[in-house]
Motif scaffolding. Sequence first.
Motif, PDB file in Angstrom:
ATOM      1  N   GLY A  82      -1.804 -19.684  54.691  1.00 37.52           N
ATOM      2  CA  GLY A  82      -2.816 -19.919  53.666  1.00 37.52           C
ATOM      3  C   GLY A  82      -4.207 -19.525  54.141  1.00 37.52           C
ATOM      4  O   GLY A  82      -4.973 -18.900  53.398  1.00 37.52           O
ATOM      5  N   VAL A  83      -4.526 -19.879  55.373  1.00 38.09           N
ATOM      6  CA  VAL A  83      -5.829 -19.497  55.934  1.00 38.09           C
ATOM      7  C   VAL A  83      -5.949 -17.981  56.021  1.00 38.09           C
ATOM      8  O   VAL A  83      -6.957 -17.395  55.617  1.00 38.09           O
ATOM      9  CB  VAL A  83      -6.048 -20.138  57.330  1.00 38.09           C
ATOM     10  CG1 VAL A  83      -7.249 -19.536  58.040  1.00 38.09           C
ATOM     11  CG2 VAL A  83      -6.214 -21.637  57.193  1.00 38.09           C
ATOM     12  N   TYR A  84      -4.902 -17.327  56.512  1.00 38.36           N
ATOM     13  CA  TYR A  84      -4.940 -15.864  56.640  1.00 38.36           C
ATOM     14  C   TYR A  84      -5.124 -15.184  55.282  1.00 38.36           C
ATOM     15  O   TYR A  84      -5.988 -14.334  55.116  1.00 38.36           O
ATOM     16  CB  TYR A  84      -3.673 -15.335  57.318  1.00 38.36           C
ATOM     17  CG  TYR A  84      -3.551 -13.841  57.163  1.00 38.36           C
ATOM     18  CD1 TYR A  84      -4.409 -12.987  57.842  1.00 38.36           C
ATOM     19  CD2 TYR A  84      -2.625 -13.292  56.294  1.00 38.36           C
ATOM     20  CE1 TYR A  84      -4.336 -11.608  57.669  1.00 38.36           C
ATOM     21  CE2 TYR A  84      -2.537 -11.928  56.122  1.00 38.36           C
ATOM     22  CZ  TYR A  84      -3.400 -11.092  56.804  1.00 38.36           C
ATOM     23  OH  TYR A  84      -3.329  -9.735  56.621  1.00 38.36           O
ATOM     24  N   GLY A  90     -10.862 -13.227  50.670  1.00 38.51           N
ATOM     25  CA  GLY A  90     -12.316 -13.393  50.679  1.00 38.51           C
ATOM     26  C   GLY A  90     -13.025 -12.158  51.224  1.00 38.51           C
ATOM     27  O   GLY A  90     -14.047 -11.720  50.680  1.00 38.51           O
ATOM     28  N   ILE A  91     -12.479 -11.590  52.279  1.00 35.28           N
ATOM     29  CA  ILE A  91     -13.068 -10.390  52.865  1.00 35.28           C
ATOM     30  C   ILE A  91     -12.971  -9.221  51.890  1.00 35.28           C
ATOM     31  O   ILE A  91     -13.910  -8.431  51.746  1.00 35.28           O
ATOM     32  CB  ILE A  91     -12.403 -10.067  54.222  1.00 35.28           C
ATOM     33  CG1 ILE A  91     -12.783 -11.141  55.238  1.00 35.28           C
ATOM     34  CG2 ILE A  91     -12.790  -8.683  54.720  1.00 35.28           C
ATOM     35  CD1 ILE A  91     -11.908 -11.185  56.452  1.00 35.28           C
ATOM     36  N   GLU A  92     -11.853  -9.131  51.201  1.00 42.39           N
ATOM     37  CA  GLU A  92     -11.689  -8.079  50.194  1.00 42.39           C
ATOM     38  C   GLU A  92     -12.756  -8.214  49.106  1.00 42.39           C
ATOM     39  O   GLU A  92     -13.354  -7.222  48.682  1.00 42.39           O
ATOM     40  CB  GLU A  92     -10.301  -8.178  49.563  1.00 42.39           C
ATOM     41  CG  GLU A  92     -10.040  -7.174  48.468  1.00 42.39           C
ATOM     42  CD  GLU A  92      -8.681  -7.361  47.817  1.00 42.39           C
ATOM     43  OE1 GLU A  92      -8.591  -7.103  46.602  1.00 42.39           O
ATOM     44  OE2 GLU A  92      -7.733  -7.757  48.515  1.00 42.39           O
ATOM     45  N   ARG A  93     -13.009  -9.433  48.677  1.00 41.52           N
ATOM     46  CA  ARG A  93     -14.023  -9.654  47.640  1.00 41.52           C
ATOM     47  C   ARG A  93     -15.430  -9.328  48.150  1.00 41.52           C
ATOM     48  O   ARG A  93     -16.229  -8.741  47.430  1.00 41.52           O
ATOM     49  CB  ARG A  93     -13.976 -11.106  47.153  1.00 41.52           C
ATOM     50  CG  ARG A  93     -12.658 -11.520  46.544  1.00 41.52           C
ATOM     51  CD  ARG A  93     -12.433 -10.921  45.212  1.00 41.52           C
ATOM     52  NE  ARG A  93     -13.441 -11.444  44.307  1.00 41.52           N
ATOM     53  CZ  ARG A  93     -13.517 -11.157  43.042  1.00 41.52           C
ATOM     54  NH1 ARG A  93     -12.656 -10.350  42.506  1.00 41.52           N
ATOM     55  NH2 ARG A  93     -14.454 -11.674  42.293  1.00 41.52           N
ATOM     56  N   VAL A  94     -15.726  -9.693  49.384  1.00 46.35           N
ATOM     57  CA  VAL A  94     -17.056  -9.422  49.953  1.00 46.35           C
ATOM     58  C   VAL A  94     -17.253  -7.921  50.166  1.00 46.35           C
ATOM     59  O   VAL A  94     -18.301  -7.371  49.822  1.00 46.35           O
ATOM     60  CB  VAL A  94     -17.243 -10.190  51.287  1.00 46.35           C
ATOM     61  CG1 VAL A  94     -18.468  -9.710  52.036  1.00 46.35           C
ATOM     62  CG2 VAL A  94     -17.332 -11.690  51.023  1.00 46.35           C
ATOM     63  N   ARG A  95     -16.236  -7.252  50.710  1.00 42.72           N
ATOM     64  CA  ARG A  95     -16.354  -5.821  50.990  1.00 42.72           C
ATOM     65  C   ARG A  95     -16.220  -4.963  49.739  1.00 42.72           C
ATOM     66  O   ARG A  95     -16.679  -3.825  49.707  1.00 42.72           O
ATOM     67  CB  ARG A  95     -15.274  -5.383  51.996  1.00 42.72           C
ATOM     68  CG  ARG A  95     -15.486  -5.949  53.383  1.00 42.72           C
ATOM     69  CD  ARG A  95     -14.451  -5.433  54.370  1.00 42.72           C
ATOM     70  NE  ARG A  95     -14.631  -4.002  54.554  1.00 42.72           N
ATOM     71  CZ  ARG A  95     -13.644  -3.103  54.454  1.00 42.72           C
ATOM     72  NH1 ARG A  95     -12.427  -3.491  54.154  1.00 42.72           N
ATOM     73  NH2 ARG A  95     -13.885  -1.833  54.644  1.00 42.72           N
ATOM     74  N   GLY A  96     -15.547  -5.482  48.727  1.00 38.66           N
ATOM     75  CA  GLY A  96     -15.367  -4.731  47.495  1.00 38.66           C
ATOM     76  C   GLY A  96     -14.329  -3.632  47.581  1.00 38.66           C
ATOM     77  O   GLY A  96     -14.299  -2.745  46.731  1.00 38.66           O
ATOM     78  N   THR A  97     -13.490  -3.674  48.592  1.00 41.36           N
ATOM     79  CA  THR A  97     -12.440  -2.666  48.744  1.00 41.36           C
ATOM     80  C   THR A  97     -11.193  -3.312  49.322  1.00 41.36           C
ATOM     81  O   THR A  97     -11.275  -4.333  50.011  1.00 41.36           O
ATOM     82  CB  THR A  97     -12.908  -1.502  49.641  1.00 41.36           C
ATOM     83  OG1 THR A  97     -11.914  -0.497  49.659  1.00 41.36           O
ATOM     84  CG2 THR A  97     -13.184  -1.951  51.055  1.00 41.36           C
ATOM     85  N   ASN A 102      -9.339  -5.237  55.896  1.00 42.64           N
ATOM     86  CA  ASN A 102      -9.340  -6.634  55.459  1.00 42.64           C
ATOM     87  C   ASN A 102      -8.284  -7.434  56.222  1.00 42.64           C
ATOM     88  O   ASN A 102      -8.529  -8.567  56.635  1.00 42.64           O
ATOM     89  CB  ASN A 102      -9.063  -6.728  53.957  1.00 42.64           C
ATOM     90  CG  ASN A 102     -10.126  -6.049  53.134  1.00 42.64           C
ATOM     91  OD1 ASN A 102     -11.246  -5.852  53.568  1.00 42.64           O
ATOM     92  ND2 ASN A 102      -9.762  -5.656  51.933  1.00 42.64           N
ATOM     93  N   ALA A 103      -7.111  -6.837  56.397  1.00 43.02           N
ATOM     94  CA  ALA A 103      -6.037  -7.500  57.143  1.00 43.02           C
ATOM     95  C   ALA A 103      -6.454  -7.715  58.594  1.00 43.02           C
ATOM     96  O   ALA A 103      -6.231  -8.784  59.156  1.00 43.02           O
ATOM     97  CB  ALA A 103      -4.752  -6.683  57.072  1.00 43.02           C
ATOM     98  N   MET A 104      -7.066  -6.693  59.182  1.00 46.66           N
ATOM     99  CA  MET A 104      -7.490  -6.797  60.575  1.00 46.66           C
ATOM    100  C   MET A 104      -8.525  -7.915  60.752  1.00 46.66           C
ATOM    101  O   MET A 104      -8.384  -8.771  61.636  1.00 46.66           O
ATOM    102  CB  MET A 104      -8.074  -5.479  61.058  1.00 46.66           C
ATOM    103  CG  MET A 104      -8.549  -5.526  62.504  1.00 46.66           C
ATOM    104  SD  MET A 104      -9.429  -4.051  62.999  1.00 46.66           S
ATOM    105  CE  MET A 104     -10.867  -4.120  61.967  1.00 46.66           C
ATOM    106  N   ILE A 130      -7.793 -11.270  68.846  1.00 43.61           N
ATOM    107  CA  ILE A 130      -7.308  -9.885  68.973  1.00 43.61           C
ATOM    108  C   ILE A 130      -5.845  -9.800  68.561  1.00 43.61           C
ATOM    109  O   ILE A 130      -5.434  -8.890  67.830  1.00 43.61           O
ATOM    110  CB  ILE A 130      -7.515  -9.376  70.419  1.00 43.61           C
ATOM    111  CG1 ILE A 130      -9.010  -9.221  70.709  1.00 43.61           C
ATOM    112  CG2 ILE A 130      -6.776  -8.056  70.645  1.00 43.61           C
ATOM    113  CD1 ILE A 130      -9.349  -9.003  72.168  1.00 43.61           C
ATOM    114  N   THR A 131      -5.046 -10.764  69.010  1.00 40.58           N
ATOM    115  CA  THR A 131      -3.625 -10.784  68.656  1.00 40.58           C
ATOM    116  C   THR A 131      -3.438 -10.931  67.147  1.00 40.58           C
ATOM    117  O   THR A 131      -2.642 -10.212  66.536  1.00 40.58           O
ATOM    118  CB  THR A 131      -2.903 -11.934  69.390  1.00 40.58           C
ATOM    119  OG1 THR A 131      -3.079 -11.757  70.800  1.00 40.58           O
ATOM    120  CG2 THR A 131      -1.428 -11.974  69.048  1.00 40.58           C
ATOM    121  N   GLY A 132      -4.167 -11.849  66.540  1.00 37.47           N
ATOM    122  CA  GLY A 132      -4.079 -12.046  65.092  1.00 37.47           C
ATOM    123  C   GLY A 132      -4.462 -10.796  64.327  1.00 37.47           C
ATOM    124  O   GLY A 132      -3.787 -10.405  63.370  1.00 37.47           O
ATOM    125  N   GLY A 133      -5.535 -10.147  64.740  1.00 40.10           N
ATOM    126  CA  GLY A 133      -5.951  -8.907  64.090  1.00 40.10           C
ATOM    127  C   GLY A 133      -4.924  -7.800  64.253  1.00 40.10           C
ATOM    128  O   GLY A 133      -4.637  -7.057  63.309  1.00 40.10           O
TER     129      GLY A 133
END
Length: 146
Positions: A82-84, A90-97, A102-104, A130-133
């Motif tokens: 859920g956090v991921y 959220g990052i997708e919405r902020v970046r607009g793409t 976004n996954a990284m 780093i591992t999560g990204g």
Amino acid sequence: MPSTSFVGSLSSPKVDVYVDTGNPLLNHTVDAFLKIGTVAAAKTVAEETYHVVRRGSVSKHNLEDALKKMCKEGAYWGAVAGVYVGMEYGIERVRGTRDWKNAMIGGALTGALVSAVSSSKGDKIITDAITGGAIATAAEFINYLT
């Protein structure tokens, strides 16, 4: 020389449960929590079943322990998922793409957050970020290939 072959396809049943909270971020987060939490609980059921078969007996205490493990694993992995998903959305919405970045970023932030919450310090938090990204990016690329 005679040969035989099999022509056909195999597919698994698809079950979708959709919870509409009225907010897309919460919808994605709850969906991830439910799906991954269910997978974690099912994994625990399989492991506990193996242990029961190996022991050759089952008791009420074993069943209670198995249920506690199912709930704990389901809640933990569901929360991480859920956090991921929330971070990525959220990052997708902020970046607009919508792309692999976004996954990284979502994976790195989730890895760092989960590590920090579990009392890790310094280098361990950075390593987990780093591992999560890396895992999130690899999963995104694999998903793109299929």
